[in-house]
Structures are given as C-alpha cells and as structure tokens.
Design a protein around this motif. Structure first.
Motif, PDB file in Angstrom:
ATOM      1  N   ASN A 175       0.821  -1.205   0.000  1.00 36.98           N
ATOM      2  CA  ASN A 175       0.000   0.000   0.000  1.00 36.98           C
ATOM      3  C   ASN A 175       0.860   1.262   0.000  1.00 36.98           C
ATOM      4  O   ASN A 175       0.488   2.277  -0.596  1.00 36.98           O
ATOM      5  CB  ASN A 175      -0.931   0.000   1.214  1.00 36.98           C
ATOM      6  N   THR A 176       2.023   1.186   0.669  1.00 32.47           N
ATOM      7  CA  THR A 176       2.919   2.347   0.686  1.00 32.47           C
ATOM      8  C   THR A 176       3.467   2.633  -0.699  1.00 32.47           C
ATOM      9  O   THR A 176       3.470   3.782  -1.168  1.00 32.47           O
ATOM     10  CB  THR A 176       4.079   2.108   1.666  1.00 32.47           C
ATOM     11  N   ALA A 177       3.941   1.585  -1.382  1.00 33.96           N
ATOM     12  CA  ALA A 177       4.473   1.770  -2.738  1.00 33.96           C
ATOM     13  C   ALA A 177       3.383   2.252  -3.684  1.00 33.96           C
ATOM     14  O   ALA A 177       3.625   3.124  -4.538  1.00 33.96           O
ATOM     15  CB  ALA A 177       5.068   0.459  -3.241  1.00 33.96           C
ATOM     16  N   LEU A 178       2.183   1.706  -3.530  1.00 31.73           N
ATOM     17  CA  LEU A 178       1.072   2.135  -4.376  1.00 31.73           C
ATOM     18  C   LEU A 178       0.721   3.590  -4.105  1.00 31.73           C
ATOM     19  O   LEU A 178       0.439   4.360  -5.029  1.00 31.73           O
ATOM     20  CB  LEU A 178      -0.143   1.234  -4.140  1.00 31.73           C
ATOM     21  N   ALA A 179       0.757   3.997  -2.834  1.00 33.30           N
ATOM     22  CA  ALA A 179       0.456   5.388  -2.488  1.00 33.30           C
ATOM     23  C   ALA A 179       1.479   6.341  -3.110  1.00 33.30           C
ATOM     24  O   ALA A 179       1.123   7.428  -3.568  1.00 33.30           O
ATOM     25  CB  ALA A 179       0.432   5.557  -0.972  1.00 33.30           C
ATOM     26  N   VAL A 180       2.750   5.933  -3.137  1.00 30.47           N
ATOM     27  CA  VAL A 180       3.776   6.759  -3.773  1.00 30.47           C
ATOM     28  C   VAL A 180       3.490   6.895  -5.266  1.00 30.47           C
ATOM     29  O   VAL A 180       3.575   7.999  -5.834  1.00 30.47           O
ATOM     30  CB  VAL A 180       5.179   6.158  -3.539  1.00 30.47           C
ATOM     31  N   VAL A 182       0.590   6.632  -6.754  1.00 30.67           N
ATOM     32  CA  VAL A 182      -0.610   7.452  -6.919  1.00 30.67           C
ATOM     33  C   VAL A 182      -0.290   8.931  -6.692  1.00 30.67           C
ATOM     34  O   VAL A 182      -0.766   9.807  -7.422  1.00 30.67           O
ATOM     35  CB  VAL A 182      -1.717   6.965  -5.964  1.00 30.67           C
ATOM     36  N   PHE A 183       0.544   9.216  -5.689  1.00 32.68           N
ATOM     37  CA  PHE A 183       0.925  10.611  -5.416  1.00 32.68           C
ATOM     38  C   PHE A 183       1.668  11.217  -6.608  1.00 32.68           C
ATOM     39  O   PHE A 183       1.347  12.329  -7.051  1.00 32.68           O
ATOM     40  CB  PHE A 183       1.798  10.684  -4.160  1.00 32.68           C
ATOM     41  N   LEU A 184       2.646  10.491  -7.121  1.00 30.57           N
ATOM     42  CA  LEU A 184       3.400  10.999  -8.271  1.00 30.57           C
ATOM     43  C   LEU A 184       2.504  11.142  -9.498  1.00 30.57           C
ATOM     44  O   LEU A 184       2.633  12.114 -10.263  1.00 30.57           O
ATOM     45  CB  LEU A 184       4.572  10.061  -8.574  1.00 30.57           C
ATOM     46  N   SER A 185       1.598  10.194  -9.684  1.00 27.89           N
ATOM     47  CA  SER A 185       0.663  10.278 -10.804  1.00 27.89           C
ATOM     48  C   SER A 185      -0.262  11.481 -10.657  1.00 27.89           C
ATOM     49  O   SER A 185      -0.612  12.135 -11.634  1.00 27.89           O
ATOM     50  CB  SER A 185      -0.162   8.990 -10.901  1.00 27.89           C
ATOM     51  N   GLY A 186      -0.660  11.775  -9.410  1.00 27.96           N
ATOM     52  CA  GLY A 186      -1.483  12.958  -9.163  1.00 27.96           C
ATOM     53  C   GLY A 186      -0.754  14.241  -9.494  1.00 27.96           C
ATOM     54  O   GLY A 186      -1.336  15.176 -10.057  1.00 27.96           O
ATOM     55  N   CYS A 187       0.547  14.294  -9.160  1.00 30.70           N
ATOM     56  CA  CYS A 187       1.354  15.469  -9.509  1.00 30.70           C
ATOM     57  C   CYS A 187       1.440  15.633 -11.021  1.00 30.70           C
ATOM     58  O   CYS A 187       1.335  16.755 -11.547  1.00 30.70           O
ATOM     59  CB  CYS A 187       2.754  15.334  -8.912  1.00 30.70           C
ATOM     60  N   SER A 217      -1.202  10.421 -18.530  1.00 32.68           N
ATOM     61  CA  SER A 217      -1.488  11.251 -17.350  1.00 32.68           C
ATOM     62  C   SER A 217      -2.922  11.043 -16.874  1.00 32.68           C
ATOM     63  O   SER A 217      -3.191  11.034 -15.664  1.00 32.68           O
ATOM     64  CB  SER A 217      -1.259  12.734 -17.677  1.00 32.68           C
ATOM     65  N   ARG A 218      -3.839  10.865 -17.816  1.00 31.37           N
ATOM     66  CA  ARG A 218      -5.243  10.659 -17.452  1.00 31.37           C
ATOM     67  C   ARG A 218      -5.495   9.246 -16.928  1.00 31.37           C
ATOM     68  O   ARG A 218      -6.440   9.031 -16.169  1.00 31.37           O
ATOM     69  CB  ARG A 218      -6.146  10.935 -18.663  1.00 31.37           C
ATOM     70  N   LEU A 219      -4.684   8.296 -17.356  1.00 29.72           N
ATOM     71  CA  LEU A 219      -4.870   6.912 -16.909  1.00 29.72           C
ATOM     72  C   LEU A 219      -4.314   6.668 -15.515  1.00 29.72           C
ATOM     73  O   LEU A 219      -4.992   6.090 -14.658  1.00 29.72           O
ATOM     74  CB  LEU A 219      -4.195   5.953 -17.891  1.00 29.72           C
ATOM     75  N   LEU A 220      -3.078   7.092 -15.273  1.00 30.17           N
ATOM     76  CA  LEU A 220      -2.321   6.586 -14.128  1.00 30.17           C
ATOM     77  C   LEU A 220      -2.943   6.936 -12.784  1.00 30.17           C
ATOM     78  O   LEU A 220      -3.121   6.058 -11.930  1.00 30.17           O
ATOM     79  CB  LEU A 220      -0.879   7.095 -14.201  1.00 30.17           C
ATOM     80  N   PHE A 221      -3.285   8.230 -12.581  1.00 28.83           N
ATOM     81  CA  PHE A 221      -3.842   8.538 -11.262  1.00 28.83           C
ATOM     82  C   PHE A 221      -5.191   7.876 -11.020  1.00 28.83           C
ATOM     83  O   PHE A 221      -5.366   7.195 -10.008  1.00 28.83           O
ATOM     84  CB  PHE A 221      -3.961  10.037 -10.999  1.00 28.83           C
ATOM     85  N   PRO A 222      -6.187   8.075 -11.883  1.00 29.51           N
ATOM     86  CA  PRO A 222      -7.494   7.501 -11.543  1.00 29.51           C
ATOM     87  C   PRO A 222      -7.484   5.975 -11.472  1.00 29.51           C
ATOM     88  O   PRO A 222      -8.110   5.392 -10.578  1.00 29.51           O
ATOM     89  CB  PRO A 222      -8.425   8.014 -12.644  1.00 29.51           C
ATOM     90  N   ILE A 276      -9.073  13.942  -8.564  1.00 31.44           N
ATOM     91  CA  ILE A 276      -8.298  13.515  -7.400  1.00 31.44           C
ATOM     92  C   ILE A 276      -9.138  13.456  -6.126  1.00 31.44           C
ATOM     93  O   ILE A 276      -8.913  12.592  -5.265  1.00 31.44           O
ATOM     94  CB  ILE A 276      -7.090  14.454  -7.209  1.00 31.44           C
ATOM     95  N   ILE A 277     -10.120  14.339  -5.992  1.00 33.91           N
ATOM     96  CA  ILE A 277     -10.885  14.417  -4.746  1.00 33.91           C
ATOM     97  C   ILE A 277     -12.342  13.999  -4.921  1.00 33.91           C
ATOM     98  O   ILE A 277     -12.849  13.135  -4.191  1.00 33.91           O
ATOM     99  CB  ILE A 277     -10.820  15.847  -4.160  1.00 33.91           C
ATOM    100  N   ILE A 278     -13.043  14.611  -5.891  1.00 37.32           N
ATOM    101  CA  ILE A 278     -14.495  14.395  -5.971  1.00 37.32           C
ATOM    102  C   ILE A 278     -14.827  13.003  -6.492  1.00 37.32           C
ATOM    103  O   ILE A 278     -15.728  12.337  -5.960  1.00 37.32           O
ATOM    104  CB  ILE A 278     -15.158  15.488  -6.839  1.00 37.32           C
ATOM    105  N   PHE A 279     -14.128  12.527  -7.520  1.00 39.04           N
ATOM    106  CA  PHE A 279     -14.443  11.202  -8.054  1.00 39.04           C
ATOM    107  C   PHE A 279     -14.218  10.088  -7.028  1.00 39.04           C
ATOM    108  O   PHE A 279     -15.069   9.189  -6.900  1.00 39.04           O
ATOM    109  CB  PHE A 279     -13.652  10.941  -9.329  1.00 39.04           C
ATOM    110  N   PRO A 280     -13.104  10.092  -6.264  1.00 37.77           N
ATOM    111  CA  PRO A 280     -12.999   9.080  -5.203  1.00 37.77           C
ATOM    112  C   PRO A 280     -14.125   9.184  -4.179  1.00 37.77           C
ATOM    113  O   PRO A 280     -14.609   8.154  -3.675  1.00 37.77           O
ATOM    114  CB  PRO A 280     -11.638   9.386  -4.565  1.00 37.77           C
ATOM    115  N   LEU A 281     -14.565  10.411  -3.867  1.00 42.99           N
ATOM    116  CA  LEU A 281     -15.680  10.582  -2.941  1.00 42.99           C
ATOM    117  C   LEU A 281     -16.952   9.964  -3.510  1.00 42.99           C
ATOM    118  O   LEU A 281     -17.710   9.284  -2.795  1.00 42.99           O
ATOM    119  CB  LEU A 281     -15.899  12.071  -2.658  1.00 42.99           C
ATOM    120  N   ILE A 282     -17.196  10.174  -4.801  1.00 47.21           N
ATOM    121  CA  ILE A 282     -18.383   9.603  -5.442  1.00 47.21           C
ATOM    122  C   ILE A 282     -18.338   8.080  -5.395  1.00 47.21           C
ATOM    123  O   ILE A 282     -19.345   7.416  -5.083  1.00 47.21           O
ATOM    124  CB  ILE A 282     -18.500  10.097  -6.899  1.00 47.21           C
ATOM    125  N   VAL A 283     -17.177   7.508  -5.692  1.00 47.58           N
ATOM    126  CA  VAL A 283     -17.054   6.048  -5.655  1.00 47.58           C
ATOM    127  C   VAL A 283     -17.245   5.534  -4.229  1.00 47.58           C
ATOM    128  O   VAL A 283     -17.885   4.494  -4.005  1.00 47.58           O
ATOM    129  CB  VAL A 283     -15.694   5.603  -6.225  1.00 47.58           C
TER     130      VAL A 283
END
Length: 380
Positions: A175-180, A182-187, A217-222, A276-283
């Motif tokens: 989960n830590t590696a995945l979070a990293v 996701v963070f970089l993909s968000g940037c 860029s559109r694929l990786l974060f979501p 980054i924020i609203i779509f995860p909230l919707i899911v």
C-alpha cells in the motif's frame, strides 16, 4: 477434463454500475452539445470529457476488489483472458458500426467514399478490432485519431494498458508503494491540467508524443487511485447513495467552464481536483450505499448493463450528428429533435448490441476460453 477453480461470489456494487451508466449517458450528451459549441469555453455540459477519468477510477476500484485476493488461485493468463472476454467483443462491434457509418456518411467534415477506398476502411476496421493504435499517417477521417472509425477506442487502449500494468507489476505493490505511485501520478495530472494550452485534460486519442502524454497522465492517477481507494477505504452505510452519487456525478460533468479564456489554469485545477478528490468521494458514496427498492435495483442494473455498450458504440452516431450540424448550422432549438433522436438511438443501439451480441458472445467465449470459475462473476 480441465481443472477449474471454484470461489465464492463476492458482493456486487449495483450503485457503481448505475453510476457508470449515468456517466456514459452524460458522455453522449456532451458529444451532442459539442457539435453546437464554438469552443470548449462555451459548450453546454462542459466537463463531460471527465467521464473517461471517472471510468478509469471505477475500473481500478472494481478490479482491485475483484482480483487482489485471487492471485494465488488465478494466473496472469487467466486474468488477461477474463478481461479480453469482458471488453473485446464490444470493441469489435463498435468498430463494425463505425465502419458502416463511415461508409454511409455525408458531410463537408469528412472525406467521401470516393476519397477513401473500401479496402482501406476495411483494413482500419480490422486493426481497430485489436485496439492496436494507428499512426496519424493511417488516419482516414482527418481528426488524427488512433481509431478513426470509433474515436473512444483510445480510452479502451489505455484501459488495457492499466490492466497490463496491474497484472504484471502493481498488484504486487504494498500500500505504501502504491500510495507513492498514486501521489506521483497525481502530480503529473495536476501539472498537465494547469499547464495545458486549453486549460483542461482533454486529449489522449492520437499516437503522437503530446497526446500520449495526456493519455498516460489521465490513466495513471485515476486507475491506480481507484486501486488504492479500494485497498485502504473502510466503507460505511450511506442512505440514498445512488441519488447523492448520481447528483454529484452529473454536477461535476455539467458545470460550466471555470475561469474563462483569461484564467485557463483555473479550469485545469478544477479538472484535476475533480479527478483527485471528488471522483474518489463519489465512488466511496456509491460503494457504501445500498439499493433496496425494486425500481432502484432495476434502474441501476439497466444503467450498468448499457454503460459500456453505449460508450463504445455511440460515437459513430455522433460523427453523423456532428457532420449534419456543422453542414446545416441549425440552432440547438432547431436541432433538438435530431439531438434527442441521436441520444435515444445511442441507448437503443447499446441495448440491442448488449442483448443480441455482447451477452451471447461473452457466454460462448467463457465456455470456450475460461477454465477459471470465478471468471463467470461479472466484473464491469
């Protein structure tokens, strides 16, 4: 006799299916209004393009839920077969419909059948069946699409890339590696959105460096954000989850342009924060909600059933509608009956494709190709 693996079916998320259908219908409406806009600054249902990013996030969430705990009993080959059976039949149908509509199109926007030989259209269709992206030199429409017979095929191309990355590498991430990741993909996503020349994340459909940058860029974060969301979120119980999640989805996709032409970065910021924020909230709301009423259950099921078919078959109709609208330049009031016909036709075409082709084909393919019993569990 081939050995099979039997696993207990998992809980289904009907609200997530329904949300996928809501977003798919919004995509059709977005493309209809696009034919009447002078630019994306004045388009009605302005942010409908973000539905693609929403689909990626949903896919990551559902794939994590369906497969994360099954890798001890499922091979990578099994996984790829399952995903091919789920996605590929409608890819083929979308390309066939696109080829038929391309042959009969008539507009100043598109080349005529005399300018594009049938054999060339046929080759483009066959390559489209595989989702292998076409170089710009093979474009037959003039929009520089990697799939000129059915433009939305580009997002399925990236969907497959997300699936491949997940199966080969990311499923093994902590989960830590995945979070990293996701963070970089968000940037990367935020940088794309706020520095975009058009102030949005629109793009990804051409096989050239700038468009591929947008697509990844559109694929990786979501996609991987959805994976992380499923891994770390603790669901609760939310009443009227489908109503609230649908309302949020429609609002995010329909909101007018932010910032205008003077402050394009503001709309880019809106795009990235929505993803980054609203779509995860919707899911989260959708996965936490329950559907108990008879009619709500039927609505979610219907919307979920047609969501993928309508997305992958509607655009050939949009080509025709756009060609007509640009050639005749009607006001939207004058065009409304044709717009409504296009929307209704897209829904009917999707439902007919689902019942007459997709479901029977997938059932046959499962019986012929799959020995892994859990593959018979529907994963949207």
């Amino acid at each position: 006799m081939k050995k099979t693996t039997s696993l207990i079916s998992k809980k289904h998320y009907p609200i997530l299916d329904g949300l996928r259908g809501v977003a798919a219908i919004m995509v059709v409406a977005f493309h209809i209004f696009e034919a009447h806009a002078t630019s994306h600054l004045d388009q009605v249902i302005n942010h409908g393009y973000l539905a693609v990013d929403f689909f990626f996030l949903l896919s990551g969430f559902v794939i994590s839920y369906a497969y994360d705990d099954r890798w001890g009993k499922m091979s990578i080959t099994d996984f790829f077969k399952i995903r091919l059976v789920r996605l590929q039949p409608m890819v083929i149908m979308g390309m066939i419909i696109g080829a038929v509509c391309f042959y009969f199109q008539d507009s100043v926007l598109w080349p005529t059948i005399h300018e594009v030989p049938i054999w060339r259209t046929f080759i483009v269709m066959l390559i489209g069946f595989t989702l292998i992206p076409l170089p710009i030199s093979m474009d037959i429409r003039g929009w520089q699409e990697m799939h000129p017979l059915n433009g939305p095929g580009w997002s399925l191309f990236f969907e497959y890339i997300g699936n491949i990355l997940y199966a080969l590498f990311v499923r093994k991430f902590s989960n830590t590696a995945l979070a990293v990741l996701v963070f970089l993909s968000g940037c990367l996503l935020i940088h794309l959105a706020v520095t975009s020349p058009n102030g949005d994340v629109i793009g990804g459909w051409s096989l050239e460096p700038a468009q591929l940058h947008i697509g990844f860029s559109r694929l990786l974060f979501p996609f991987f954000g959805g994976l992380l969301l499923h891994r770390i979120v603790k669901l609760t119980t939310i009443k009227n989850g489908f109503f609230w999640a649908s309302l949020l989805t429609i609002a995010v996709l329909a909101i007018p342009r932010i910032g205008g032409s003077e402050n394009l970065w503001m709309n880019g910021l809106y795009d990235s924060l929505s993803i980054i924020i609203i779509f995860p909230l919707i899911v989260f709301i959708g996965a936490s909600g329950e559907v108990t009423g008879k009619y709500s259950t039927k609505i979610c099921k219907f919307l979920g059933d047609i969501s993928y078919p309508i997305y992958i078959t509607h655009y050939p109709l949009i080509y025709i509608y756009t060609g007509w609208a640009v050639g005749n330049k009607p006001s939207f009031q004058e065009a409304f009956p044709f717009a409504l016909l296009t929307l209704t036709g897209a829904i009917l075409l999707a439902y007919a494709s689902l019942k007459l082709y997709d479901e029977p084909t997938r059932l046959w393919l499962k019986q012929k190709m799959l020995t892994y019993k859990s593959a018979f569990i529907t994963v949207k």
